[in-house]
Design an enzyme around this catalytic site. Structure first.
Site, PDB file in Angstrom:
ATOM      1  N   THR A  79       0.791  -1.237   0.000  1.00 24.69           N
ATOM      2  CA  THR A  79       0.000   0.000   0.000  1.00 24.69           C
ATOM      3  C   THR A  79       0.824   1.288   0.000  1.00 24.69           C
ATOM      4  O   THR A  79       0.613   2.164  -0.833  1.00 24.69           O
ATOM      5  CB  THR A  79      -0.936   0.003   1.229  1.00 24.69           C
ATOM      6  OG1 THR A  79      -1.835  -1.090   1.079  1.00 24.69           O
ATOM      7  CG2 THR A  79      -1.720   1.300   1.341  1.00 24.69           C
ATOM      8  N   ASN A 100       5.321  -0.894   3.734  1.00 23.95           N
ATOM      9  CA  ASN A 100       4.489  -0.231   4.746  1.00 23.95           C
ATOM     10  C   ASN A 100       5.350   0.005   5.979  1.00 23.95           C
ATOM     11  O   ASN A 100       5.283   1.033   6.621  1.00 23.95           O
ATOM     12  CB  ASN A 100       3.284  -1.097   5.103  1.00 23.95           C
ATOM     13  CG  ASN A 100       2.263  -1.143   3.988  1.00 23.95           C
ATOM     14  OD1 ASN A 100       2.130  -0.204   3.204  1.00 23.95           O
ATOM     15  ND2 ASN A 100       1.542  -2.252   3.896  1.00 23.95           N
ATOM     16  N   ARG A 163      -1.523   6.291   5.748  1.00 29.66           N
ATOM     17  CA  ARG A 163      -0.612   6.352   4.598  1.00 29.66           C
ATOM     18  C   ARG A 163      -1.331   6.627   3.293  1.00 29.66           C
ATOM     19  O   ARG A 163      -0.749   7.159   2.351  1.00 29.66           O
ATOM     20  CB  ARG A 163       0.218   5.068   4.502  1.00 29.66           C
ATOM     21  CG  ARG A 163      -0.591   3.765   4.433  1.00 29.66           C
ATOM     22  CD  ARG A 163       0.342   2.564   4.621  1.00 29.66           C
ATOM     23  NE  ARG A 163      -0.332   1.270   4.494  1.00 29.66           N
ATOM     24  CZ  ARG A 163      -0.996   0.651   5.470  1.00 29.66           C
ATOM     25  NH1 ARG A 163      -1.111   1.228   6.649  1.00 29.66           N
ATOM     26  NH2 ARG A 163      -1.538  -0.539   5.274  1.00 29.66           N
TER      27      ARG A 163
HETATM   28 ZN    ZN Z   1      -3.150  -1.419  -0.310  1.00 32.18          ZN
HETATM   29 ZN    ZN Z   2      -3.475  -4.867   1.680  1.00 32.29          ZN
END
Ligand code: ZN
Ligand code: ZN
Length: 549
Positions: A79, A100, A163
């Site tokens: 992500t 992440n 985020r």
């Molecule tokens: Zn994601």
């Molecule tokens: Zn995910």
């Protein structure tokens, strides 16, 4: 005399017309809306197409321009990296968001992508607010818009995930807002402001999360019409805390007691809540109203699609239902933008930060090749072997992001040979089931693996923040404990790396291309549309089909 008068009049006229010319403004949209649908696979555009309405996904495809073969040009596909790459036109090697979570290799410190202990939360007493884009090393397209207009453009980022709002909105944003599950409030940090604007406080006071969770989540249509999904009660889906089986209807009002208000993230109503806030931002911040004759930029990321996807996997009625609901929500959101900013006055793009894999058990039950790579077992085995050979415990810090992270403190203080350790680790990992390639990051360029994977490894490798060895699994294998439910993402394969990219509105022709384009091309295409400089770490190219018409 007459001639002089005439000359004078002519001079005035030419001055006047040159003033006019100087005031003619550059053709630009009033607003750019970047819409990220977290974990949206490209094929969801067509998998559920028959049941979409005319004003949502179909409007994008039928009025707008679709780049049908857009890929993520790095691994791992997570992500924070996806959001950073869309908005910077760059890759982890350059923009520095290597996961992440990632590890500062020199110190061994684990870092969350937007963690910033130098700021405090706004609208919260908790630590959920200690976030900023400080770890992002390059500028975003939203930063560039700020620079191009002497900071007169307004830039706002919104997502349930911190985020998802922070990284797109960039370093010069007016605000980023994210959702705090424990309170049900939208919050921010002192990186942006000292207190929440009145309209956000008012929005929080409406307690919409509680309201949405006081209802059931039942299917939008009769459940037997969900022919694109497996039966409701199956062994590939995970349950909510306090739930007996992963089936409809889901009694959210009862589940909220065990799961808290954060439960909304794993329902379609998380999308509703996010788009509610986006509309409120357009209204109260006067986005796209041409206040200073410059465009504004609204970055919205829908996180619930990822939470629901993780819990129920690709073939669930829950996922199909969520996309049918999202389609209706998008129709309403586009209609709202038409009404407030004006149809054809804004440019919108919809894309995703990554896709998702099928659940391995589902795939195996259908007699496909698939499996789970048990990271914890691999780490234990690896450290045991290295202890035998080099006499030290825990030489490997972790196997995170499909990478091997060495403990350089142990290596330095015991004067161990890093190259020998790497070689032994690579030899060991290559013997494990489901492992296709193990690559020394420093030698990725000369390793004998397909070019597409080689390039993605190099793009994903940030020496300061990534591990020194990359593990590439067989397709449909992913990291997880055996028999784990739901799904995940992170690999180079098409199910994770093939994303939707559809444009609509000001400056966008109708059409599609199947030419291969990349996630990194989005920022420079927006830059070209807006006639502003591309982000400072950009490696993408403008998509000509979107621009030349
Ligand atoms: Zn994601
Ligand atoms: Zn995910």
């Amino acid at each position: 005399m007459k001639l002089k008068k005439l000359l004078f009049a002519g001079l005035i006229l030419s001055l006047f017309s040159s003033t006019l010319a100087a005031q003619e403004s550059i053709p630009r949209p009033k607003l750019v809306v970047g819409l990220m649908v977290d974990q949206m696979r490209w094929d969801y555009l067509y998998r559920f197409y028959d049941r979409y309405g005319d004003g949502g996904f179909k409007r994008l495809l039928n009025d707008g321009f679709s780049c049908e073969n857009t890929y993520i040009p790095y691994v791992p596909t997570y992500t924070a990296i996806g959001h950073s790459t869309v908005y910077t036109g760059s890759v982890p090697a350059i923009h520095g968001i290597a996961g992440n979570d990632f590890i500062i290799q020199q110190t061994g410190q684990r870092m969350y992508c937007t963690q910033d202990n130098a700021v405090t939360g706004v609208g919260t007493e908790g630590t959920a607010g200690q976030q900023s884009p400080r770890n992002l090393l390059t500028s975003t397209i939203t930063d560039q818009l700020k620079l191009a207009t002497n900071f007169r453009s307004k830039v706002i980022g919104i997502a349930i995930k911190d985020r998802g709002g922070i990284l797109p909105a960039g370093h010069f944003a007016d605000a980023a807002y994210w959702f705090e599950g424990s309170s049900g409030n939208w919050i921010s940090s002192t990186f942006y402001m000292q207190k929440l604007p009145g309209w956000v406080q008012d929005f929080n006071a409406r307690k919409l999360a509680e309201k949405y969770l006081s209802q059931e989540w039942n299917t939008l249509y009769p459940i037997d019409t969900y022919v694109q999904s497996v039966e409701d009660d199956n062994s590939y889906e995970a349950t909510f805390r306090g739930e007996q089986a992963p089936v409809f209807p889901k009694k959210l009002d009862a589940l909220v007691k065990d799961n808290g208000l954060g439960l909304i993230s794993t329902t379609p109503f998380g999308n509703t809540l996010t788009l509610d806030l986006a509309k409120a931002a357009v209204q109260h911040e006067q986005l796209g109203r041409n206040r200073h004759g410059v465009p504004d930029f609204l970055c919205v990321s829908l996180s619930s699609t990822d939470y629901v996807g993780h819990q129920f996997s690709v073939n669930a009625i829950e996922v199909e239902d969520m996309y049918l609901r999202l389609d209706a929500e998008l129709e309403a959101f586009f209609a709202y933008l038409d009404k407030t900013v004006g149809k054809g006055q804004y440019t919108l793009f919809l894309t995703a930060d990554h896709g998702a894999s099928h659940n391995p058990l589902f795939f195996m039950d259908k007699r496909g090749n698939a499996g789970y790579f048990d990271e914890r077992n691999a780490l234990a085995g690896l450290n045991a072997l290295l202890k035998e050979q080099f006499g030290q415990e825990k030489i490997i810090r972790s196997l995170m992001n499909y990478q091997v992270h060495l403990d350089y403190d142990v290596i330095r203080s015991n004067d161990l040979d890093e190259e020998d350790i790497k070689e032994a680790a690579i030899r060991f990992l290559r013997t494990m089931e489901g492992v296709a390639f193990v690559v020394d990051m420093e030698k990725a360029g000369s390793s004998s693996i397909p070019g597409r994977i080689r390039e993605r490894i190099a793009n994903g490798y940030n020496p300061r923040r990534s591990g020194c060895i990359q593990i590439i699994l067989d397709p449909q294998w992913y990291s997880g404990s055996p028999r784990s439910r739901g799904t995940t993402h992170g690999t180079w394969a098409s199910y994770d790396a093939h994303i939707p990219l559809v444009w609509m509105g000001w400056g966008i022709p109708h059409g599609k291309t199947n030419r291969v384009t990349h996630m990194t091309d989005i920022a420079s295409t927006v830059a070209a549309l807006l006639r502003i400089e591309e982000p400072n770490g950009n490696i993408g190219s403008p998509i000509m089909e979107v621009l030349d018409h």
